[in-house]
Design a protein around this motif. Sequence first.
Motif, short mmCIF file in Angstrom:
data_model
loop_
_atom_site.label_atom_id
_atom_site.label_comp_id
_atom_site.label_asym_id
_atom_site.label_seq_id
_atom_site.Cartn_x
_atom_site.Cartn_y
_atom_site.Cartn_z
N UNK A 98 0.75 -1.26 -0.10
CA UNK A 98 0.04 0.01 0.18
C UNK A 98 0.92 1.20 0.03
N UNK A 99 1.92 1.20 0.84
CA UNK A 99 2.82 2.37 0.81
C UNK A 99 3.46 2.71 -0.49
N UNK A 100 3.99 1.58 -1.25
CA UNK A 100 4.47 1.61 -2.48
C UNK A 100 3.55 2.14 -3.36
N UNK A 101 2.39 1.54 -3.61
CA UNK A 101 1.27 2.07 -4.32
C UNK A 101 0.96 3.51 -4.21
N UNK A 102 0.96 4.09 -2.96
CA UNK A 102 0.45 5.16 -2.90
C UNK A 102 1.55 6.19 -3.58
N UNK A 103 2.99 5.93 -3.36
CA UNK A 103 3.96 6.90 -3.79
C UNK A 103 4.14 6.78 -5.46
N UNK A 104 3.94 5.59 -5.91
CA UNK A 104 4.01 5.45 -7.37
C UNK A 104 2.61 6.05 -8.08
N UNK A 105 1.56 5.92 -7.50
CA UNK A 105 0.41 6.76 -8.02
C UNK A 105 0.53 8.31 -8.09
N UNK A 106 1.05 8.93 -6.95
CA UNK A 106 1.51 10.15 -6.77
C UNK A 106 2.44 10.61 -8.04
N UNK A 107 3.26 9.67 -8.17
CA UNK A 107 4.44 9.88 -9.25
C UNK A 107 3.72 9.91 -10.74
#
Length: 517
Positions: free
Chosen positions: A464-473
């Motif tokens: 979930x943490x990786x997902x949020x960072x990548x979606x922001x990018x």
Amino acid sequence: MTTDYLVIGSGIAGLTFSVKIAEKYPDRTVVVVTKANEDESNTKYAQGGVAIVLNKEEDSFKKHINDTLIAGDGLCDKDIVELVVKEGPDRLEELLLWGANFDVNDSGKFDLGKEGGHSEYRIVHHKDITGFEIERALLSKAHQLPNISILPHHFAIDLVTNHHIKDVQSDKISCFGAYVLNQKNGEIFTIKSNNTLLASGGIGCVYGHTTNPIIATGDGIAMAYRAKAHIKDMEFVQFHPTALYEAKGESSFLISEAVRGFGAYLRNKNGYRFMPDYDDRAELASRDIVSQSIDSELKKSGESHVFLDCTHLDMEAFINHFPNIYNKCLEHHIDLNTDWIPVVPASHYLCGGIDVDKNGKTTINNLFACGECSRTGLHGANRLASNSLLEALVFAHNIFKYHAENQSKALEVAIPDWNDEGTVITQEHILIQHNLKQLQALMRDYVGIVRSNKRLKRAIKHLDLIYEEVEDLYRESKITTSLCELRNMINVAHLIIRQSLDRKENKGGYFNIDNVK
């Protein structure tokens, strides 16, 4: 761009369908989109061969069906298994007509091999580079057909569905083509199509350590998932038991199952042949059993790999049968006359994927799927060796037959251009690489051959943490292939973990220590 048939992927599944439909309808156009060179696919790296019943005196359809059902551990669709197995000889005949070459013995008959889980010799092969030979023949045939256009270095970003088109009033989701990135100039354009086929291959790179090429990032499955197609059996990731161990941990070279069929032994570092302790079939047990056995040995010993011993084999015959493997070992200073091959299980094949019926139809109108990205019901919980190329040939043919019998209507819709207003060219490639390495380590450590509920739940939190960072990018950045691939792999990882948690019994390639009664 507008076409009658859009095919995403240039492996055996996509090219077989393209050749068949283009030959039958020379007035219709086929566009094949592929993100690397036109010949780069999982097909190209398939060593073993195609499982087909040819020797009717010793073998039979019934035996092949039974072997497939046993490997699938009760989760195969028996009707689909029968369909695929019985069509094998006809699909082989077509490959031969298209110019594919397979090894023959001194009597002029096919030199049939035997692999783990098979009760008879039935593997049609070309040395140890069968997939490479099939890919060569299919591309050669495709280039002879003027109504097929192949677009290499073009990356399919997303499917176009009702979600993108305001004036489509329907409860049923339909596919109208795809948004595609030209990787050479960065242009994103629309390919509008009456029919779209996802033949985009596997997901091996989600784990990092894989026998798959670097393009195997689950793009088709992720696109279909975002479009709301039904995705099934993602927990069944098959790990190939014997990938060449490399300390650097990069994509692993496959030591074919056929080497064990040829008589090689698995040994631990002390030279002990351990497979008879785990299964009566020893080295010829199915892949899930061999992989789990090696994993158990490594956990007991703390070692990083085991060994495959070929020193007792007829080396002249071995070199003739496996020249590519023999030479690869020599490159790594491994002389098979005297040395054992260091091997380790690596992510190899996905038994689940986009759910399709016998005609390759997904749960989305006008969208079909074929090959490793699809879930047909053939493999169940564990694929029988060399059934995957056969599955691709049969389902590509079934999809072709469906289109020949059911003419689709032209889609009268206006598709909006890709909108990247407000985005910038990212300078943060380090974020992509960092998150990719984190994702792959997470999947190897928490979602590997042997799983537990605790590790799976922790994996979800980290993901979930990786997902949020990548979606922001993703929202901020101009589209790049590496960013889209990472986003796709995160979607695939989510599906694997969630569907692993949903499975409450161990079957085939899926083993959770919390499910042991």
